[in-house]
Scaffold this motif. Sequence first.
Motif, short mmCIF file in Angstrom:
data_model
loop_
_atom_site.label_atom_id
_atom_site.label_comp_id
_atom_site.label_asym_id
_atom_site.label_seq_id
_atom_site.Cartn_x
_atom_site.Cartn_y
_atom_site.Cartn_z
N LYS A 16 48.64 34.09 44.53
CA LYS A 16 48.96 35.40 45.56
C LYS A 16 50.27 35.64 46.36
CE LYS A 16 43.76 37.47 45.56
NZ LYS A 16 44.31 38.76 45.15
N ASP A 74 44.55 35.35 38.37
CA ASP A 74 44.86 36.09 39.27
C ASP A 74 43.25 37.12 39.03
OD1 ASP A 74 43.55 37.02 41.98
OD2 ASP A 74 45.47 38.41 42.51
N ALA A 75 42.89 37.47 38.30
CA ALA A 75 41.80 37.87 37.21
C ALA A 75 40.59 37.56 37.71
CB ALA A 75 42.17 39.26 36.19
N GLU A 76 40.41 36.97 38.29
CA GLU A 76 38.93 35.57 38.15
C GLU A 76 37.81 36.39 38.37
OE1 GLU A 76 40.51 36.32 40.80
OE2 GLU A 76 38.28 36.49 42.18
N ASN A 112 39.01 29.60 44.23
CA ASN A 112 39.69 29.90 42.66
C ASN A 112 40.94 29.36 43.15
OD1 ASN A 112 41.25 31.02 40.69
ND2 ASN A 112 41.79 32.90 41.18
N ASP A 161 39.74 33.09 47.27
CA ASP A 161 41.11 33.47 46.18
C ASP A 161 42.44 33.81 46.40
OD1 ASP A 161 41.83 34.34 43.96
OD2 ASP A 161 41.00 36.63 44.28
MN MN Z 1 42.00 37.29 42.58
#
Ligand code: MN
Length: 494
Positions: free
Chosen positions: A274, A344-346, A317, A267
Amino acid sequence: MNIDVTSAPVISYATSALIIGCFENARDEIFTSCDRALEGYLDRLFTGKQFRGKPGSTHLVHTLGKLPAERLLLVGLGKKEELTAERVRQAAGSSAQALRSARIASFASALHLAGDIATAIEATCEGALLGSYSFDQYKTKDKEERFQFEAMILLVPEKNRLPEARTSVERSQAICRGVSLARDLVSHPGNVATTGYLAAAAHELASRCALSCLVLETDYLEELGMNALLAVGKGSVEPPRLIVLEYHGAGERDRPTVLVGKGITFDTGGISLKPGPGMEAMKTDMAGAAAVMGTIEAAAALKLPVNLVGIIPTAENMPGSKAYKPGDVITSMSGLTIEITNTDAEGRLVLCDALNYAVANYKPAAMIDLATLTGACVVALGHEASGLMGSDRRLIEDLKRASERSGERIWEMPLWDEYGEAMKSDIADLKNAASSREGGHITAAWFLKQFVGKTRWAHLDIAGTAWVDKSRPYLPKGATGVGVRLLIEYLRGK
Ligand code: MN
Ligand code: BES
Ligand code: ZN
């Protein structure tokens, strides 16, 4: 590590090390007879406060030929009246870590003789097996010198209890193999444990345990309209997949328990990238998937009389010219439209299609998802407990009971409708991330709830518990394999 049981008397058993459990405030027969053989040396350790029987503490003593065992490993059990299975598990784990430092590969245990023997044997085996785990597949130097445990012998005083003891040992071995599988999968780096690797591991597991395994690839995901899962995988050269494993341990008509595990193999955050420091930890973002695979392996080995389905939506991701972006609107398999406000809210995106797939294709008796879903859950609970939320009181209470028995802590958080306000979008039915971080683990769970219909459902946020930077008695630092023991205990209790 091999485990065997024998009915030899503790005091006359020859071994390089014998583990004995010691209370802070009581002495049992084993302690007293060892102390006598050592001419009061153990007693002097207590009076000199070098060893006091505190939980988790250990002390290695050379017996200098006064006992057939070359060394005694004293391990603290705390106060006698406070003894629990978890204490024994922790004592066994601390013992394993102490024996590793002393490089003692084969040893015997009398630790399980504290408390009810069947429970204590399982706790001792679990603690020893889980505490002796290490992952060094990627270390190439000094291979010959690398320490490896060989054997643990459990001393059972009554010969007629050996068969029962053997059954307990086999049960714990089955469970710990599941936990180790989960730990291994999480420990592998993102360049190895890709979506294809998870699919291959699922096929391998299926042929080893006589499960059925189905892996849905891009074309089919498109046909099914799993656009939320597909969107997350778009930025990566590793194609997203949906892995489905089935274990049939009950009758055809028994509705299955469905386990869904987040399988983000790495991620980066995607376009909502991030920050760099610590990003390597995001190889653990498939710990939910690992827990599902470990649980199914253990359930099959234990021949649990249940039907189980494991569903793993997996993707990487990544940012890139093909990646999904903030502002995009996607139509999930359920038909609900989602505005992407943060790539990032995957996790919730891959999960929402998987949950919907489960509800559409199985009539789950219960559905539990596990996911390293939010940093907010780590802020709330630290690394001591997984977050628990759900739509069904009985399922939640059953999980809490399983948590007590397994020692895998979970803590319930509310899931009131009001939390959903934050997830309303101006352009679509939902947005994938709230504009504020407040209650982030709850708004995430609320999002998932929109995809489970009337199914009895619970969600475990394992972001804080899947990996530990500091060793615990039976959780050496690194991947914990969290979820496997909890779910097996839950399934056993049904
Ligand atoms: Mn994430
Ligand atoms: N995989 C992360 C959550 C995570 C954080 C796992 C720490 C393990 C340790 C997840 O995909 C994520 O990035 N969540 C975001 C959600 C936010 C953008 C709404 C988070 O928690 O910051
Ligand atoms: Zn994630």
